[in-house]
Structures are given as structure tokens and as C-alpha cells.
Design a protein around this motif. Sequence first.
Motif, PDB file in Angstrom:
ATOM      1  N   ILE A 185       0.836  -1.203   0.000  1.00  0.00           N
ATOM      2  CA  ILE A 185       0.000   0.000   0.000  1.00  0.00           C
ATOM      3  C   ILE A 185       0.874   1.257   0.000  1.00  0.00           C
ATOM      4  CG2 ILE A 185      -1.620   1.357   1.385  1.00  0.00           C
ATOM      5  CD1 ILE A 185      -2.901  -1.322   2.217  1.00  0.00           C
ATOM      6  N   ARG A 186       1.954   1.242   0.792  1.00  0.00           N
ATOM      7  CA  ARG A 186       2.837   2.414   0.810  1.00  0.00           C
ATOM      8  C   ARG A 186       3.511   2.590  -0.543  1.00  0.00           C
ATOM      9  NH1 ARG A 186       5.330   6.322   3.399  1.00  0.00           N
ATOM     10  NH2 ARG A 186       4.292   5.948   5.378  1.00  0.00           N
ATOM     11  N   ARG A 187       4.035   1.523  -1.125  1.00  0.00           N
ATOM     12  CA  ARG A 187       4.697   1.652  -2.423  1.00  0.00           C
ATOM     13  C   ARG A 187       3.702   2.126  -3.482  1.00  0.00           C
ATOM     14  NH1 ARG A 187       6.584  -2.794  -2.339  1.00  0.00           N
ATOM     15  NH2 ARG A 187       5.430  -4.027  -3.863  1.00  0.00           N
ATOM     16  N   GLY A 188       2.483   1.587  -3.438  1.00  0.00           N
ATOM     17  CA  GLY A 188       1.467   2.012  -4.392  1.00  0.00           C
ATOM     18  C   GLY A 188       1.075   3.467  -4.207  1.00  0.00           C
ATOM     19  N   THR A 189       0.951   3.907  -2.971  1.00  0.00           N
ATOM     20  CA  THR A 189       0.598   5.304  -2.711  1.00  0.00           C
ATOM     21  C   THR A 189       1.711   6.237  -3.153  1.00  0.00           C
ATOM     22  OG1 THR A 189      -0.733   4.585  -0.807  1.00  0.00           O
ATOM     23  CG2 THR A 189      -0.172   6.928  -0.934  1.00  0.00           C
ATOM     24  N   GLU A 190       2.953   5.840  -2.905  1.00  0.00           N
ATOM     25  CA  GLU A 190       4.071   6.649  -3.369  1.00  0.00           C
ATOM     26  C   GLU A 190       4.094   6.730  -4.895  1.00  0.00           C
ATOM     27  OE1 GLU A 190       7.335   6.195   0.246  1.00  0.00           O
ATOM     28  OE2 GLU A 190       7.543   4.904  -1.526  1.00  0.00           O
ATOM     29  N   ALA A 191       3.740   5.627  -5.567  1.00  0.00           N
ATOM     30  CA  ALA A 191       3.680   5.636  -7.027  1.00  0.00           C
ATOM     31  C   ALA A 191       2.614   6.614  -7.515  1.00  0.00           C
ATOM     32  CB  ALA A 191       3.399   4.225  -7.557  1.00  0.00           C
ATOM     33  N   VAL A 192       1.451   6.608  -6.874  1.00  0.00           N
ATOM     34  CA  VAL A 192       0.384   7.546  -7.237  1.00  0.00           C
ATOM     35  C   VAL A 192       0.836   8.987  -6.988  1.00  0.00           C
ATOM     36  CG1 VAL A 192      -1.942   8.327  -6.638  1.00  0.00           C
ATOM     37  CG2 VAL A 192      -1.470   5.881  -6.887  1.00  0.00           C
ATOM     38  N   ALA A 193       1.487   9.234  -5.869  1.00  0.00           N
ATOM     39  CA  ALA A 193       1.972  10.583  -5.561  1.00  0.00           C
ATOM     40  C   ALA A 193       2.988  11.045  -6.600  1.00  0.00           C
ATOM     41  CB  ALA A 193       2.584  10.611  -4.164  1.00  0.00           C
ATOM     42  N   LEU A 194       3.865  10.138  -7.006  1.00  0.00           N
ATOM     43  CA  LEU A 194       4.855  10.496  -8.021  1.00  0.00           C
ATOM     44  C   LEU A 194       4.187  10.781  -9.357  1.00  0.00           C
ATOM     45  CD1 LEU A 194       7.826  10.845  -8.702  1.00  0.00           C
ATOM     46  CD2 LEU A 194       7.963   8.383  -9.119  1.00  0.00           C
ATOM     47  N   ARG A 195       3.194   9.967  -9.727  1.00  0.00           N
ATOM     48  CA  ARG A 195       2.458  10.210 -10.969  1.00  0.00           C
ATOM     49  C   ARG A 195       1.759  11.574 -10.920  1.00  0.00           C
ATOM     50  NH1 ARG A 195       2.194  11.040 -15.702  1.00  0.00           N
ATOM     51  NH2 ARG A 195       3.824   9.461 -15.709  1.00  0.00           N
ATOM     52  N   ALA A 196       1.214  11.940  -9.760  1.00  0.00           N
ATOM     53  CA  ALA A 196       0.568  13.244  -9.611  1.00  0.00           C
ATOM     54  C   ALA A 196       1.575  14.375  -9.800  1.00  0.00           C
ATOM     55  CB  ALA A 196      -0.105  13.342  -8.242  1.00  0.00           C
ATOM     56  N   LEU A 197       2.763  14.223  -9.246  1.00  0.00           N
ATOM     57  CA  LEU A 197       3.806  15.240  -9.407  1.00  0.00           C
ATOM     58  C   LEU A 197       4.205  15.385 -10.868  1.00  0.00           C
ATOM     59  CD1 LEU A 197       6.111  14.416  -6.360  1.00  0.00           C
ATOM     60  CD2 LEU A 197       4.715  16.465  -6.643  1.00  0.00           C
ATOM     61  N   LEU A 198       4.377  14.254 -11.557  1.00  0.00           N
ATOM     62  CA  LEU A 198       4.778  14.286 -12.956  1.00  0.00           C
ATOM     63  C   LEU A 198       3.693  14.913 -13.828  1.00  0.00           C
ATOM     64  CD1 LEU A 198       6.365  10.726 -13.077  1.00  0.00           C
ATOM     65  CD2 LEU A 198       7.603  12.883 -13.360  1.00  0.00           C
ATOM     66  N   SER A 199       2.426  14.576 -13.552  1.00  0.00           N
ATOM     67  CA  SER A 199       1.327  15.159 -14.314  1.00  0.00           C
ATOM     68  C   SER A 199       1.245  16.664 -14.100  1.00  0.00           C
ATOM     69  CB  SER A 199       0.005  14.491 -13.913  1.00  0.00           C
ATOM     70  OG  SER A 199       0.009  13.114 -14.250  1.00  0.00           O
ATOM     71  N   ALA A 200       1.520  17.109 -12.882  1.00  0.00           N
ATOM     72  CA  ALA A 200       1.521  18.546 -12.609  1.00  0.00           C
ATOM     73  C   ALA A 200       2.648  19.240 -13.374  1.00  0.00           C
ATOM     74  CB  ALA A 200       1.662  18.792 -11.108  1.00  0.00           C
ATOM     75  N   MET A 201       3.810  18.600 -13.476  1.00  0.00           N
ATOM     76  CA  MET A 201       4.915  19.164 -14.260  1.00  0.00           C
ATOM     77  C   MET A 201       4.518  19.315 -15.719  1.00  0.00           C
ATOM     78  SD  MET A 201       8.354  17.245 -12.928  1.00  0.00           S
ATOM     79  CE  MET A 201       8.796  17.176 -11.202  1.00  0.00           C
ATOM     80  N   ASP A 202       3.838  18.304 -16.259  1.00  0.00           N
ATOM     81  CA  ASP A 202       3.422  18.345 -17.661  1.00  0.00           C
ATOM     82  C   ASP A 202       2.490  19.519 -17.933  1.00  0.00           C
ATOM     83  OD1 ASP A 202       4.821  16.199 -18.762  1.00  0.00           O
ATOM     84  OD2 ASP A 202       3.361  14.755 -18.028  1.00  0.00           O
ATOM     85  N   LYS A 203       1.651  19.839 -16.966  1.00  0.00           N
ATOM     86  CA  LYS A 203       0.700  20.943 -17.159  1.00  0.00           C
ATOM     87  C   LYS A 203       1.403  22.296 -17.111  1.00  0.00           C
ATOM     88  CE  LYS A 203      -3.278  18.433 -15.299  1.00  0.00           C
ATOM     89  NZ  LYS A 203      -4.284  18.354 -14.211  1.00  0.00           N
TER      90      LYS A 203
END
Length: 323
Positions: A185-203
Motif C-alpha cells: 500500500i505504501r509503495r502504491g501510494t508513493e507511485a500515485v503521488a509520483l504520478r501526480a507530481l509528474l502530471s503537474a509538471m506536464d501541465k
Amino acid sequence: MQQEIRFATFNVCNLSQPGAKLYDNLAPLTEAEYEAKVAWTAQQLDALDADVIGLQEIFSLAALRDVLARSQRYRDATLAGFEPPPDPLTGAPRLTPEVALISRLPLAAPAQAYIMFPDGVALPEGSRDADRFARAPLHAQVVLPNQQIVDVIVIHLKSKRPDYRNGDLGDDPMLHAQANLRSLIRRGTEAVALRALLSAMDKVQRRPRVVLGDFNDTVDAVTTTIVMGAGAACAPGEELHGQLFDCRHLQSGQEQRGDGGYTITHDGRHATIDHVLVSEEFHPASRHALGEVLQVSYLNQHLQPQQPGASDHGQVLVRLRLH
């Protein structure tokens, strides 16, 4: 003019000062062990000979500076890293493994660590450090020789080591299963958080990105694919935008690949859990491509047998060619 750029990821395995107590089941390094660790790590950096290297399990920036001073190729390299943040409850310094980056290319701005999860991402209520990464990703803006800026993000996601709670006993199968689930669950949540950061960079700005580090899972694992961002809806002609791609699958002549690529060994099995991912600017099918992946190679000869001072991870080296 075409030019080659080299990126690498390197989990150095508990690089700390001699005498520092890291874990209850791990004895501190002696002076002799520290000397062997520094010498081997410096030698391995020189063998990689990469322009940009992301590192994991850095307990001491001073120890890393000792490594760079011992190396032949990185004595004058830029070091980007941060001391561990204080304990959120006590405010006392913590001795925790962090990530770092060394670069022989200039940085466009000071590096940034993402300690907290983005808004809307959190671990289940009652989890330790529910609102933050266990090892904060590091973001550096690297200036390529053609003056193009590439975002480089160094990561170290949660391991598969069972996350026992205080008082849990490891010989109970159910407690063991629940501890494994907490780690997932922690690794998955960190993956989601990282994806959110990357998507924000793209915007904010569209430019090439490289995400590298210890993902603690294979490239086809759910957690890794979350980071890669596959399956998102995009406008026609922009199907690759925002996604990341495994360099090993993009490299030229991949049908001839026979490099024995793996980064860890466990119970006689080999696996690759350290990866270098790139954005569509290095994908041959993208109309925005500015380069290509030439080759991915693995430095893992030290894993069998384990050498004194050596890491328990192999290193991944990626050669990119700019068009």
C-alpha cells in the motif's frame, strides 16, 4: 549535430559514516569497512562514466563527498542532495536513507526535494508518515549540451520488506501477510503521488523528462506502470504525451538484446527493480522526439559473488543520442 548523453541509476546500499547505527539488525561500518565501501563505490562510479547519476540509500552526504573525492571522473561534478528531514513528531534529526544526484552537466536551478505527497494523496488513516514519501524524490533541471533542459527525477520507492507494527511477531502468517500488504500500500501510494507530481509538471511546462531509481518492483508491476502513466486519455496525435517509457524496451536493436540485465539476486533468482524511464522525447514513434535510446547496460558482476564494500544492487546505464 548528434551527441551522446549517458544516464545511470545506482543504489549504493547504506552509504554512511563509520560507526553510524542505521538499523537494529545491521552493525555500523568499521573504519576498514568504510574505506572499502568508499573505494568500491568510487570505482563503480568511474566504471559507469555517466553524465548524470541518480543514487539511493545515501545516509550521509559527507560520505558521498568522500566517494566523489576518491573517484577519477566525478571530483568536480555537481552534487545535489539533502540531509534527512527531522522527525515530524520529535523534531530530532533522523538517520534515514535519501536519494541524491551527481552531474557533470550544469543544472539550470537548485535541485528540489518533494517531501510531502501532493494534495489528494495519502496513506490510510493511522499509517506512519501518511502524508509524505519515505524517501523524498529529488528533481533536478539538467542542461544538455544543446541547451535543452531535461527534468531528472531520482526516486526510491518503498521496498517489499514487511512493514510490521510495534508488537507484531514475524512467525504469525497472518501478521506477516498484513505487514506485506502495508508495504504494498505504501509503495502504491508513493507511485500515485509520483504520478501526480509528474502530471503537474506536464501541465506547467512540456519538456523531456527522465525518471530513474530503485522502484523496488519490476517494470511490468502495477506500481511501476502507475508511475509510467500508461492508459491516460489523450488528444489525437498526443497519445504518448505525459507517459514514461522503459529505456530497455526503446533501445535500438532490442531484438539482439542479450546483456543478462538484472539488478538484484534473491534466493537464486534474478530480477530488475532499478529502472531508467524517459518521456516521449526519446520515443521513436513520437513527433516530438529529440533523441533516441541507443543502449541499456547493467553493471552487476559484483553480485556473484558479493564483493567487500559492494552494493547489493546492480547499476543501470543508459546511452541516449540527441538528434
